[in-house]
Design a protein around this motif. Structure first.
Motif, short mmCIF file in Angstrom:
data_model
loop_
_atom_site.label_atom_id
_atom_site.label_comp_id
_atom_site.label_asym_id
_atom_site.label_seq_id
_atom_site.Cartn_x
_atom_site.Cartn_y
_atom_site.Cartn_z
N ILE A 79 25.19 16.70 -62.49
CA ILE A 79 24.07 16.12 -61.75
C ILE A 79 24.45 15.90 -60.29
O ILE A 79 25.60 15.57 -59.98
N ASP A 81 23.79 13.76 -56.78
CA ASP A 81 23.24 12.47 -56.37
C ASP A 81 22.44 12.56 -55.07
O ASP A 81 22.19 11.54 -54.41
N PHE A 91 19.80 18.79 -61.50
CA PHE A 91 21.12 18.98 -62.10
C PHE A 91 21.40 20.48 -62.18
O PHE A 91 20.48 21.31 -62.07
N PRO A 129 20.39 9.77 -58.53
CA PRO A 129 21.02 10.23 -59.78
C PRO A 129 22.54 10.07 -59.73
O PRO A 129 23.17 10.38 -58.71
N GLN A 131 24.72 9.93 -63.20
CA GLN A 131 25.45 10.45 -64.35
C GLN A 131 24.50 11.17 -65.29
O GLN A 131 23.31 10.84 -65.36
N ILE A 132 25.04 12.13 -66.02
CA ILE A 132 24.25 12.90 -66.98
C ILE A 132 25.14 13.25 -68.17
O ILE A 132 26.33 13.53 -68.01
N ARG A 133 24.56 13.19 -69.37
CA ARG A 133 25.27 13.56 -70.60
C ARG A 133 24.32 14.33 -71.51
O ARG A 133 23.10 14.10 -71.51
N LEU A 139 18.82 15.47 -72.58
CA LEU A 139 19.85 14.95 -71.68
C LEU A 139 19.55 13.49 -71.40
O LEU A 139 18.39 13.08 -71.40
N TRP A 141 20.35 10.52 -68.45
CA TRP A 141 20.88 10.40 -67.10
C TRP A 141 20.54 9.04 -66.50
O TRP A 141 19.66 8.34 -66.99
N SER A 142 21.26 8.68 -65.46
CA SER A 142 21.05 7.38 -64.83
C SER A 142 20.74 7.54 -63.35
O SER A 142 21.17 8.49 -62.70
N SER A 143 19.97 6.57 -62.85
CA SER A 143 19.76 6.42 -61.42
C SER A 143 20.30 5.06 -61.01
O SER A 143 20.08 4.06 -61.70
#
Length: 379
Positions: A79, A81, A91, A129, A131-133, A139, A141-143
């Motif tokens: 991802i 940022d 991503f 953004p 992290q992504i998993r 998927l 992901w976090s912001s």
């Protein structure tokens, strides 16, 4: 608070520079967290760097803040940022050829735009953004949000094509506040995500909430919260404290800025994880250290609104240093992303990646370590 003592491109990108440390160097930790049955052994395989300014389909690649390995395709998901400033939040799917002989090749297979709840692309500076998993067929992901603009952090599920699926619930006390009495510090929120084998999701702040204590200084550790989520409901079920170390180095040559924070987590089993701390000191550079942590025995602090005001005895997660990149001769860039992938012959590989901040003086750096022994990681 009393502490008792983680559009298809198919274009190969050219590597720049040389390895700062000799490949083949082995790092061994015999008894991490005082457990001599779980010795750790990693061997540095090599480095690959993408020069800042490299473009794919007319968009500059960079800002790699999170990465994960897809065993189904053998590719990696990374991802950016970029806050929809150079292009809409996105991503990448990456093809990375790596093994004991180093990293030979990194190419962008496709770029996927992340969509907001209404199906639109994110407007400029409305998302950060981090992290992504992989999350089943989807998927997660976090912001990090934006503390200055009063934008709260979030965790969301998205499809493989970037479409919104659902959101997790933000715990009480995490939203930013105007007076900084509570909530996230700006640029220090949901930096990392880990999916435990049993199914729960962990999300960690980069530094302490305002009501919990200070950010790290040269003499002060920072109590960052790790939030545990139930996967099915997206509701928080527990919170733990990870003590981020004091900043390891002061700025030099007239510099004023330095910091340290929790930049990523990677689970090894249901209680143990690798956690990276990323520090920067102006005119000195980055310090990147990786710790083994264990959640077992850590206090659930979800019912404690403010650690700063609490008199309860709290046990943070246990931690043990296993790798300092500078100490083995590497010159790390802004390493923010970490995953366990596989070499071309199927052996486990620890892969680290950096966020170049789209800065001409930095680079998108990949570092690979073959794994001889790591708790919970089979060969």
């Amino acid at each position: 608070m009393k502490f008792l003592l983680s559009a298809t491109a198919l274009i190969a990108l050219l590597a720049t520079g040389a390895d700062a440390a000799d490949p083949g160097r082995t790092i061994a930790v015999d008894c991490p967290i005082n457990n001599c049955e779980d010795a750790i052994s990693l061997t540095f395989a090599g480095e690959f760097a993408i020069e800042t300014g490299t473009t794919i389909d007319g968009v500059e690649i960079g800002g790699i803040s999170g990465i994960d390995y897809d065993a189904g395709t053998g590719h990696y998901i990374a991802i950016s940022d970029d806050r929809s400033q150079k292009a809409p939040a996105r991503f990448y799917e990456l093809d990375i050829k790596a093994g004991s002989g180093g990293i030979d090749h990194v190419s962008v297979v496709r770029t996927v735009t992340l969509k907001d709840k209404d199906g639109s692309v994110f407007a400029e500076k409305t998302v950060d953004p981090e992290q992504i998993r992989l999350f089943g067929d989807n998927l997660i992901w976090s912001s990090e949000g934006d503390g200055k603009a009063m934008i709260a952090p979030f965790v969301r599920i998205t499809s493989a094509n970037g479409d919104f699926v659902r959101a997790f619930t933000l715990p009480e006390g995490f939203a930013p506040s105007e007076d900084h009495a509570t909530g996230i510090r700006n640029n220090n929120a949901f930096e990392s995500i880990a999916l435990l084998p049993e199914g729960d999701v962990l999300v960690a702040n980069e530094a302490a909430l305002y009501q919990d204590g200070p950010a790290s200084t040269l003499t002060t550790a920072s109590p960052a919260r790790i939030v545990r989520y139930d996967t099915e409901s997206g509701e928080p079920t527990a919170q733990y404290i990870y003590m981020i170390d004091p900043i390891p180095h002061a700025p030099v040559d007239g510099g004023e800025w330095n910091d340290n924070g929790l930049s990523d987590m990677m689970p090894l089993d249901d209680t143990r994880l690798l956690v990276s701390e990323r520090s920067f000191a102006q005119n000195r550079g980055f310090t990147i250290r990786i710790f083994l942590i264990d959640l077992d025995g850590a206090t659930d602090v979800s019912a404690i609104a403010s650690l700063r005001d609490s008199e309860e005895a709290i046990v943070p997660v246990a931690k043990s240093l296993i790798l300092d990149l500078g100490a083995i001769g590497l010159q790390p860039d802004n390493i923010e992303a970490m995953t366990i992938g596989r070499t071309e012959d199927g052996a486990p590989l620890l892969l680290l990646a950096s966020d170049n901040n789209f800065n001409a003086e930095q680079k998108t750096q990949f570092l690979a370590f073959t794994i001889e022994n790591l708790p919970g990681v089979g060969r």
